[in-house]
Design a protein around this motif. Structure first.
Motif, PDB file in Angstrom:
ATOM      1  N   VAL A  87      64.550  42.444   3.706  1.00 35.07           N
ATOM      2  CA  VAL A  87      64.088  43.065   4.942  1.00 35.07           C
ATOM      3  C   VAL A  87      62.609  43.390   4.803  1.00 35.07           C
ATOM      4  N   THR A  88      61.880  43.206   5.880  1.00 38.74           N
ATOM      5  CA  THR A  88      60.497  43.670   5.968  1.00 38.74           C
ATOM      6  C   THR A  88      60.375  44.554   7.199  1.00 38.74           C
ATOM      7  N   GLY A  89      59.764  45.706   7.011  1.00 42.02           N
ATOM      8  CA  GLY A  89      59.560  46.621   8.123  1.00 42.02           C
ATOM      9  C   GLY A  89      58.080  46.783   8.414  1.00 42.02           C
ATOM     10  N   ILE A  90      57.709  46.650   9.672  1.00 40.37           N
ATOM     11  CA  ILE A  90      56.320  46.836  10.102  1.00 40.37           C
ATOM     12  C   ILE A  90      56.194  48.218  10.731  1.00 40.37           C
ATOM     13  N   GLY A  91      55.167  48.959  10.326  1.00 40.20           N
ATOM     14  CA  GLY A  91      54.984  50.312  10.829  1.00 40.20           C
ATOM     15  C   GLY A  91      54.914  50.356  12.350  1.00 40.20           C
ATOM     16  N   MET A  92      55.679  51.244  12.961  1.00 44.88           N
ATOM     17  CA  MET A  92      55.698  51.343  14.414  1.00 44.88           C
ATOM     18  C   MET A  92      54.545  52.189  14.950  1.00 44.88           C
ATOM     19  N   ASP A  93      53.820  52.845  14.038  1.00 44.95           N
ATOM     20  CA  ASP A  93      52.629  53.589  14.439  1.00 44.95           C
ATOM     21  C   ASP A  93      51.359  52.967  13.877  1.00 44.95           C
ATOM     22  N   ASP A  94      51.516  51.992  12.956  1.00 44.28           N
ATOM     23  CA  ASP A  94      50.381  51.351  12.309  1.00 44.28           C
ATOM     24  C   ASP A  94      50.829  49.971  11.850  1.00 44.28           C
ATOM     25  N   TYR A  95      50.425  48.930  12.589  1.00 45.45           N
ATOM     26  CA  TYR A  95      50.904  47.577  12.313  1.00 45.45           C
ATOM     27  C   TYR A  95      50.403  47.018  10.984  1.00 45.45           C
ATOM     28  N   SER A  96      49.421  47.680  10.368  1.00 48.67           N
ATOM     29  CA  SER A  96      48.921  47.214   9.082  1.00 48.67           C
ATOM     30  C   SER A  96      49.774  47.723   7.924  1.00 48.67           C
ATOM     31  N   ARG A  97      50.719  48.589   8.229  1.00 43.89           N
ATOM     32  CA  ARG A  97      51.556  49.187   7.195  1.00 43.89           C
ATOM     33  C   ARG A  97      52.923  48.508   7.188  1.00 43.89           C
ATOM     34  N   PHE A  98      53.430  48.183   6.011  1.00 47.73           N
ATOM     35  CA  PHE A  98      54.736  47.545   5.950  1.00 47.73           C
ATOM     36  C   PHE A  98      55.452  47.910   4.661  1.00 47.73           C
TER      37      PHE A  98
END
Length: 237
Positions: A87-98
């Motif tokens: 699984v990879t999760g992309i930050g919902m408040d910061d797209y550069s964070r995962f």
């Protein structure tokens, strides 16, 4: 329980008016689950500290691995571990964070939400201890009826992560039910989102929603039930 059964029959539908929430920053991620040759994205996930160890956990809802996200059949926790290895999760408040994990956790007693409750609706992935700087923590106590809680999620069609204020109307070992303080709500896609108390501690994980007489409700797997499943699934003998 009759109250819960009545509301659970009315699912949240898309409404193109957004509730007024407070923009926040939190370890909440849009997950993409992968098999190695195909993938799907759906729902919401969050990072929390395992109270029974030093590891961090990516927490989400088991029912996402089924028709709710376009799969032909509902998968069990065992099947999730066998099929969706990463699984990879992309930050919902910061797209550069995962965050990313290749370590799904078998949750023996997991099951999807139904008319009897939400308590087993859980999927977990193991993360490294430094996956995020400030993971969420689970509350050691459940809220009481009338207490304020916040669903931290992103409404369908919005680009911002919000704290959506609600008040608890029912709580027991199988369910946490809360009433939103808004007239309109588009909560599609918030399954797996954390529900926090005033101390920003996790008291539940959102699994579904309902509407009755213009009032919007949320239903969550209570933190007390989640903690039991985490202990069962991760604590070493």
């Amino acid at each position: 329980m009759r109250f819960i059964l009545m509301l659970a029959l009315v699912l949240v539908t898309a409404v193109h008016v957004f509730a007024e929430g407070i923009k926040v920053s939190a370890p909440v991620f849009k997950p993409t689950f992968m098999t190695g040759y195909e993938s799907f994205s759906g729902g919401t996930s969050f990072v929390a500290k395992n109270p029974h160890g030093d590891e961090l956990l990516l927490v989400t809802a088991l029912h996402l691995f089924g028709p709710a996200c376009g799969l032909r059949e509902q998968l069990t926790s065992s099947e999730v571990c066998e099929v969706f290895h990463a699984v990879t999760g992309i930050g919902m408040d910061d797209y550069s964070r995962f965050v990313t994990s290749t370590s799904p956790i078998f949750v023996k007693s997991a099951n999807v939400s139904d008319d009897d409750g939400c308590a087993g609706d859980l999927a977990l992935y193991r993360l490294s201890p430094d996956a995020v700087a400030k993971p969420l923590v689970f509350s050691p106590t459940m809220p009481k009826v009338g207490d304020t809680v916040y669903l931290v999620g992103r409404q369908r069609g919005s680009e911002k992560l919000e704290r959506l204020k609600a008040s608890v109307v029912e709580v027991d070992e199988d369910n946490l039910v809360y009433k939103f303080e808004v007239d309109e709500l588009n909560a599609a896609g918030t399954s797996g989102a954390p529900v926090l108390n005033e101390k920003d501690e996790v008291v539940g994980m959102n699994t579904s929603g309902g509407e009755q007489d213009g009032v919007h409700f949320g239903f969550a797997n209570p933190a007390s039930a989640i903690l039991k499943l985490i202990k069962e699934s991760t604590q070493k003998d």
